[in-house]
Design a protein around this motif. Structure first.
Motif, mmCIF file in Angstrom:
data_model
loop_
_atom_site.group_PDB
_atom_site.id
_atom_site.type_symbol
_atom_site.label_atom_id
_atom_site.label_comp_id
_atom_site.label_asym_id
_atom_site.label_seq_id
_atom_site.Cartn_x
_atom_site.Cartn_y
_atom_site.Cartn_z
ATOM 1 N N GLU A 176 -6.572 0.110 18.291
ATOM 2 C CA GLU A 176 -5.447 0.378 17.385
ATOM 3 C C GLU A 176 -5.013 1.839 17.455
ATOM 4 N N ASP A 209 -2.768 6.692 15.362
ATOM 5 C CA ASP A 209 -2.977 5.340 14.863
ATOM 6 C C ASP A 209 -1.733 4.493 15.171
ATOM 7 N N LYS A 211 -0.464 1.932 13.787
ATOM 8 C CA LYS A 211 0.389 1.519 12.658
ATOM 9 C C LYS A 211 0.925 2.700 11.876
ATOM 10 N N THR A 212 0.076 3.705 11.611
ATOM 11 C CA THR A 212 0.479 4.772 10.682
ATOM 12 C C THR A 212 0.876 6.073 11.392
#
Ligand code: UDP
Length: 247
Positions: A176, A209, A211-212
């Protein structure tokens, strides 16, 4: 070759690692990963406990993953908590940087915002010379300075950088993490073969990251974002969760 390696004389101490000879073994070296952390050509200095051990573990897992995917490196074995046995390389004085996303010096140089995807990854060379702050170097300049022996060698280095990129992007995506950019170093091993050396860790890669976009790399230190040791530890934790003892 004996399996119980014995640390010999110190050959070289760098910013992040110490390199030692190995008794009765000419083709291998012993590398200790230090707890220190430096940026901007060591103008900024820091450290955190267990950094050497964390980076050794990350580098070792990355090298073993690459090996499983047919990319050889200098990694031979892990010893202790923060050391590695590696093939001794005659280092090529070039850093090979590969970029998937605009960041760092590339963003600054071209006035671009960080985070823009680069559809065709870019490979660049920097000349390894601390006194000169490792400047960008063109192929022709590298040949003039004899940093490489031929255009073919430069082409091979870029090709290897891009091949490593394909594997690393996959590896980090599984964790991820987005592989933004990274730096590699190569050298000649005892068979005169070009071999991947140095380390691949959050010191030498930008990892965000997925996603973030939170940063999990040395930019936390460079930019005083805090949570440096936690970020390095998290990269290792994600690797361990993924592979356990499989690699
Ligand atoms: N890098 C490195 N060592 C260097 C220079 C760069 O490991 O001496 C890595 C850096 O961590 C980043 C990538 O190479 O992942 C590209 O760095 P960049 O050229 O953007 O320079 P920076 O902004 O880090 O000075």
């Amino acid at each position: 070759m004996s399996t119980a390696y014995q640390k010999g004389e110190l050959i070289y101490e760098g910013k992040g690692k110490k390199v030692f000879q190995i008794k009765d073994e000419n083709n291998f070296i012993w590398i200790d990963f230090k707890d220190s952390l430096t940026a901007f050509n060591a103008q900024k200095k820091g450290s955190f406990e267990s950094k050497g051990a964390i980076n050794r573990d990350i580098a070792s897992m990355v090298f073993r993953y690459l090996k499983k995917n047919n990319i050889d490196s200098h990694w031979v074995a892990d010893v202790g908590v923060n050391s590695m046995i590696c093939e001794k390389l005659q280092m090529i004085p070039l850093e090979v940087v590969v970029r998937n996303v605009v960041a760092g010096s590339f963003a600054k140089k071209f006035g671009l915002e960080e985070g823009i995807e680069i559809p065709n990854p870019i490979a660049e060379f920097y000349y390894k010379k601390d006194e000169l702050n490792d400047p960008f170097i063109s192929d022709d300049q590298a040949l003039y300075l004899m940093a490489a022996r031929s255009q073919h060698e430069l082409d091979s280095l870029k090709k290897m950088g891009l091949l490593v990129n394909v594997q690393l992007k996959n590896l980090f995506a599984k964790l991820e993490l987005r592989l933004v950019d990274f730096k590699l170093e190569f050298g000649f091993n005892y068979n005169k073969k070009i071999c991947l050396g140095d380390e691949i860790t959050p010191d030498s890669c930008r990892l965000w990251d997925l996603k973030t976009n939170e940063k999990f790399d040395k930019d936390r230190f460079r930019r005083d974002l805090g949570g440096v040791s936690e970020a390095y530890q998290e990269v290792l934790n994600r690797m361990r969760r993924m592979w356990g003892s499989e690699l």
